[in-house]
Design a protein around this motif. Sequence first.
Motif, PDB file in Angstrom:
ATOM      1  N   ARG A  58     -10.057  -7.702  -5.920  1.00 18.68           N
ATOM      2  CA  ARG A  58      -8.672  -7.337  -5.064  1.00 18.68           C
ATOM      3  C   ARG A  58      -8.725  -9.223  -4.828  1.00 18.68           C
ATOM      4  O   ARG A  58      -7.418  -9.607  -5.114  1.00 18.68           O
TER       5      ARG A  58
ATOM      6  N   ARG B 282      -0.279 -12.094   2.745  1.00 18.66           N
ATOM      7  CA  ARG B 282      -1.254 -13.188   1.949  1.00 18.66           C
ATOM      8  C   ARG B 282       0.019 -14.066   1.290  1.00 18.66           C
ATOM      9  O   ARG B 282      -0.249 -15.687   0.920  1.00 18.66           O
TER      10      ARG B 282
ATOM     11  N   ARG C 280       0.790  -0.586  -0.321  1.00 18.76           N
ATOM     12  CA  ARG C 280      -0.108   0.345   0.160  1.00 18.76           C
ATOM     13  C   ARG C 280       1.274   1.001   0.031  1.00 18.76           C
ATOM     14  O   ARG C 280       0.739   1.818  -0.741  1.00 18.76           O
TER      15      ARG C 280
ATOM     16  N   ASP D  57      -5.669 -11.996  -6.578  1.00 17.02           N
ATOM     17  CA  ASP D  57      -4.451 -12.069  -5.023  1.00 17.02           C
ATOM     18  C   ASP D  57      -4.866 -13.674  -5.065  1.00 17.02           C
ATOM     19  O   ASP D  57      -3.720 -13.942  -4.824  1.00 17.02           O
TER      20      ASP D  57
HETATM   21  O1   DC Z   1      -3.730  -6.904   3.301  1.00 20.70           O
HETATM   22  P1   DC Z   1      -4.169  -5.539   2.562  1.00 20.70           P
HETATM   23  O2   DC Z   1      -5.322  -5.716   2.618  1.00 20.70           O
HETATM   24  O3   DC Z   1      -3.579  -4.666   3.167  1.00 20.70           O
HETATM   25  O4   DC Z   1      -3.300  -5.802   1.349  1.00 20.70           O
HETATM   26  C1   DC Z   1      -3.156  -5.034   0.268  1.00 20.70           C
HETATM   27  C2   DC Z   1      -2.983  -5.339  -0.921  1.00 20.70           C
HETATM   28  O5   DC Z   1      -1.083  -5.915  -1.147  1.00 20.70           O
HETATM   29  C3   DC Z   1      -3.928  -7.024  -1.611  1.00 20.70           C
HETATM   30  O6   DC Z   1      -5.357  -7.148  -2.015  1.00 20.70           O
HETATM   31  C4   DC Z   1      -2.859  -7.888  -2.034  1.00 20.70           C
HETATM   32  C5   DC Z   1      -1.111  -6.975  -1.862  1.00 20.70           C
HETATM   33  N1   DC Z   1      -0.661  -7.884  -1.141  1.00 20.70           N
HETATM   34  C6   DC Z   1       0.189  -9.320  -1.175  1.00 20.70           C
HETATM   35  O7   DC Z   1       0.357  -9.136  -2.656  1.00 20.70           O
HETATM   36  N2   DC Z   1       0.680  -9.574  -0.899  1.00 20.70           N
HETATM   37  C7   DC Z   1       1.275  -9.619   0.795  1.00 20.70           C
HETATM   38  N3   DC Z   1       1.699 -10.001   1.405  1.00 20.70           N
HETATM   39  C8   DC Z   1       0.421  -8.394   1.561  1.00 20.70           C
HETATM   40  C9   DC Z   1      -0.248  -7.440   0.283  1.00 20.70           C
END
Ligand code: DC
Length: 215
Positions: A175, A125, A36, A179
């Motif tokens: 999203r 993730r 972010r 993801d």
């Molecule tokens: O956890 P979050 O909603 O703050 O994450 C925002 C975006 O960042 C999520 O939709 C995909 C990316 N993200 C990622 O690809 N890998 C991660 N380890 C954390 C977040």
Amino acid sequence: MIITIDGPAGVGKTTISLAVAEKMRVAYLDSGAMFRGLALALGSGSWNWPENRLLEAMEGFCFSLNGVGGASSLLLNNRPLSEAIRSETIGVWASNLGRIPLIRDKLKKAQQDLGRERDLLAEGRDMGTVIFPEADYKFFLEADPAQRAKRRWLQLRAMSVQADLAELVKDMRLRDKQDRTRSIAPLLPAREAYILDTTSMTQKEVIEAIMARMA
Ligand code: DC
């Protein structure tokens, strides 16, 4: 010690991870905040930039982490990340950047470096699958999509961030799909992860279940 907590948007990872990091007295790493923070700094459309422009821009970023538990603070170029990174629009931008191998490689190195220097609870993730495959404890949180959208909406409202519930459901769906289906480091539970469906659990129950697993 490394603990990983992965899961989709709105599942409650942040609140739960912070509480568990506090109880375990380890630093808390919000890897989503790194994506972010980059998204906000690089701006709209940066995910379409040519590789050399992105590479050059990435040279200017450095993450650091101070403190433990609830007092953990993630810094980008020695400054705390602003609350502006929390909007769902920046969430979608972060997800767009998260599909780019170069961005993932740079953040992977930064995340692993932060984990080498301290005991850590890492939330995101791909923390249990790609970043810390040797973690001591791995958790994966799930909840049904309607429940997640509602939790996220309440969280944004508590932070005084304006959000329309219908828009939020749409953005979170986009999203999630992105993801879960991207070719590198997609959102999925590590083989050894303890999977918790939190749809009908309170936050306290989820925290207790995680702590019991590590007792
Ligand atoms: O956890 P979050 O909603 O703050 O994450 C925002 C975006 O960042 C999520 O939709 C995909 C990316 N993200 C990622 O690809 N890998 C991660 N380890 C954390 C977040």
